[in-house]
Scaffold this active site. Structure first.
Site, short mmCIF file in Angstrom:
data_model
loop_
_atom_site.label_atom_id
_atom_site.label_comp_id
_atom_site.label_asym_id
_atom_site.label_seq_id
_atom_site.Cartn_x
_atom_site.Cartn_y
_atom_site.Cartn_z
N ILE A 162 -13.99 16.68 -4.92
CA ILE A 162 -13.24 16.68 -3.79
C ILE A 162 -11.95 17.66 -3.47
CG2 ILE A 162 -11.85 14.41 -4.41
CD1 ILE A 162 -12.60 13.56 -1.20
N PRO A 195 -1.99 24.71 -1.46
CA PRO A 195 -0.85 25.29 -1.95
C PRO A 195 0.62 24.62 -1.05
CG PRO A 195 -2.26 27.02 -2.03
CD PRO A 195 -3.03 25.89 -1.57
N ALA A 221 0.22 21.71 0.71
CA ALA A 221 -0.02 20.48 1.38
C ALA A 221 -0.69 19.82 -0.02
CB ALA A 221 -1.28 20.36 2.59
N ALA A 246 -2.78 14.21 11.40
CA ALA A 246 -4.06 13.94 10.52
C ALA A 246 -5.28 13.68 11.65
CB ALA A 246 -3.83 12.84 9.90
N GLU A 269 -9.98 4.34 -5.04
CA GLU A 269 -9.45 5.43 -5.79
C GLU A 269 -8.05 5.28 -6.78
OE1 GLU A 269 -7.50 10.16 -4.84
OE2 GLU A 269 -8.38 8.93 -3.28
N HIS A 319 6.43 7.13 -33.69
CA HIS A 319 5.96 8.30 -34.52
C HIS A 319 6.88 9.19 -35.04
CE1 HIS A 319 1.85 6.67 -32.96
NE2 HIS A 319 1.43 7.36 -33.70
N GLY A 325 -1.55 10.56 -5.15
CA GLY A 325 -0.57 9.85 -4.60
C GLY A 325 0.80 9.65 -5.62
N THR A 326 1.74 10.32 -5.43
CA THR A 326 3.07 10.23 -6.09
C THR A 326 3.58 8.86 -6.32
OG1 THR A 326 4.62 10.85 -4.48
CG2 THR A 326 3.49 12.49 -5.82
#
Length: 380
Positions: free
Chosen positions: A126, A131, A133, A181, A245, A341, A367-368
Site C-alpha cells: 500500500i 517525499p 507527505a 483529504a 492497522e 548485555h 503514525g508517529t
C-alpha cells in the site's frame, strides 16, 4: 517460546494453529534470517510456502480462497514472527491490504486478487507516504486524472513496504483538485503497468529483511474499475481501517519486547562479572522486575484490544492509544535489555542488537507517537 496458556482468547484450535506457525517459522525462516537480512528481502518462494500452509490472509472468506477465520489467527502469525525476531512483509498483506480489497473492492476485483494473495502467488503493498507527505496524508501530491474509462496516475511514493516484491499496489492518489483529504482515492496499480517503476531497495537502520522502496508513476494508465469503493472517499476508507492497522502494530511490538526480555534473562543468568552472574546484582533484578511488570500489563492490554476488535468495538482512538503505549514501552524494554548485555549487546551478531535496531521505527511508522498523542488528545 511465547507463553499463551493463560490467554483465554486463544482456544485449542488456535493453539494448534500457533504450533503450525512456529514449526514453519523454525523450518523456513529461522535458518535463513542472516541471508534475508543481508539480501534485504525475503524471496518470493517463501510467500508461497506461507500461502500453502494457510498463514496468509486467514480472515479472507472461503469464497475467495481463504479460511474464513477471525483476526486472532492473524494475531498468532504476527506474534510468532515478531517473537522470532524478524520483520516480515506478510502481516501487511494479511492484516491491511486484504482488508481494503475485501471491504471496498468490487466482486470482480475480490475474485481475481484475493485467491492469489491467499496462496502467495501475488504480493501486495500500500503506497501512502510520499517525499513530502508522511503522517499528513492531506499533503499527498500523486494524482489520478480521469481520461475516458481510465485514470492516468503521476507521482512518487517512498518507504513502501514490500515495494521490491509487490505485484499489486494500493495507491493513495488525489482524484479531485479539492483541497485537504476529501479528494483522495484508493486505486489498484498492477506492477506490470507501463510507466510504473521501482527505485532502489532503501538502506534502513533496521528491518533489513523487509524490502522497502521508492515507487514511481509516470502516466500510468489503469481502468477506473481499479478504484476501490467510491472515488474521493479514500481518506474515509483509510481512517476506517486504522484500528486494525494500529492493533497489528501493537501486537507485533509486544511480542518483540517479550523476546528481548526473555533472551536478556537467559543472558544475565549466564554472564559472569566480579565473580558472580549479572543476575546476582540487585540493579539487574530491579530493572528486569520493572520490565516484567510492564510486559504483564502489556499482554493484558493486547488481549483487551483484540477482544474489542473482534466485537467490532475497537475505536481509532483506542487503537492509537494502544499503538502509542506499546511502541513506547517496547523501546524502553529494548534499550534496557541491550544495556544489560553490555558491550556484547552492541554487536550485530547478537539477537538483541537486531531487535533493538528494528524497534526504533515502530514509533514512526503507522503514525508517529506524536500523531498518536494528537489523535488521543483531540478526543478528550
Amino acid at each position: 517460546m511465547l507463553q499463551t496458556s493463560d490467554r483465554t482468547l486463544f482456544d485449542e484450535d488456535l493453539g494448534m494453529f500457533r504450533d503450525q506457525v512456529r514449526k514453519l517459522l523454525a523450518k523456513e525462516i529461522e535458518p535463513n534470517i542472516e541471508r534475508y537480512e543481508a539480501d534485504g528481502i525475503v524471496p518470493r518462494e517463501v510467500w508461497k510456502v506461507f500461502g500453502a500452509a494457510g498463514l496468509l490472509c486467514p480472515t479472507v472468506p472461503e469464497a475467495y480462497g481463504g479460511l474464513g477465520l477471525d483476526f486472532r489467527y492473524n494475531a498468532v502469525v504476527n506474534e510468532e514472527a515478531a517473537y522470532l525476531g524478524i520483520a516480515l512483509g506478510m502481516p501487511l498483506q494479511s492484516d491491511i491490504v486484504a482488508g481494503y480489497i475485501l471491504q471496498y473492492g468490487s466482486e470482480e476485483v475480490k475474485k481475481h486478487w484475493l485467491p492469489k494473495m491467499v496462496s502467495g502467488e501475488v504480493i501486495t503493498a500500500i503506497a501512502m507516504t510520499e517525499p513530502g507527505a508522511g503522517s499528513d496524508l492531506q499533503g499527498i501530491r500523486t494524482t489520478a486524472v480521469r481520461d475516458g474509462e481510465h485514470y492516468v496516475i503521476n507521482g512518487q511514493k517512498t518507504f513502501i513496504t514490500n515495494g521490491q516484491n509487490a505485484d499489486l499496489i494500493i495507491v493513495v492518489a488525489r482524484t479531485s483538485p479539492e483541497g485537504g483529504a476529501k479528494g483522495t482515492s484508493l486505486i489498484l496499480v498492477e506492477a506490470d503497468r507501463v510507466g510504473f517503476s521501482r527505485g532502489r531497495n532503501l538502506d534502513k537502520i533496521g528491518l533489513h529483511a523487509n524490502d522497502t522502496s521508492e515507487l514511481f508513476f509516470e502516466d500510468v494508465r489503469v481502468p477506473i474499475t481499479n478504484c476501490l469503493g467510491e472515488e474521493n472517499k479514500g481518506f474515509l476508507y483509510l481512517v476506517s481501517e486504522l484500528p486494525q492497522e494500529r492493533l497489528n502494530c501493537a501486537i507485533g511490538v509486544q511480542a518483540g519486547a517479550q523476546k528481548a526480555f526473555d533472551i536478556t534473562v537467559e543472558y544475565v543468568k549466564a554472564r559472569k562479572a566480579f565473580g558472580k552472574t549479572v543476575m546476582d546484582f540487585q540493579n539487574t533484578r530491579f530493572v528486569l522486575a520493572e520490565l516484567k511488570a510492564q510486559l504483564q500489563v502489556g499482554w493484558a492490554h493486547i488481549d483487551w484490544a483484540l477482544a474489542r476488535h473482534l466485537q467490532g468495538k475497537l475505536t481509532a482512538v483506542e487503537a492509537s492509544a494502544a499503538k502509542l503505549w506499546h511502541t513506547e514501552t517496547q523501546w524502553k524494554v529494548m534499550d534496557a535489555c541491550l544495556q544489560l548485555h553490555g558491550g556484547h549487546g552492541y554487536m550485530n551478531e547478537m539477537p538483541i542488537a537486531r531487535l533493538w535496531r528494528d524497534a526504533r521505527v515502530t514509533r514512526i511508522y503507522a503514525g508517529t507517537s506524536e500523531i498518536m498523542k494528537e489523535v488521543v488528545g483531540r478526543a478528550l
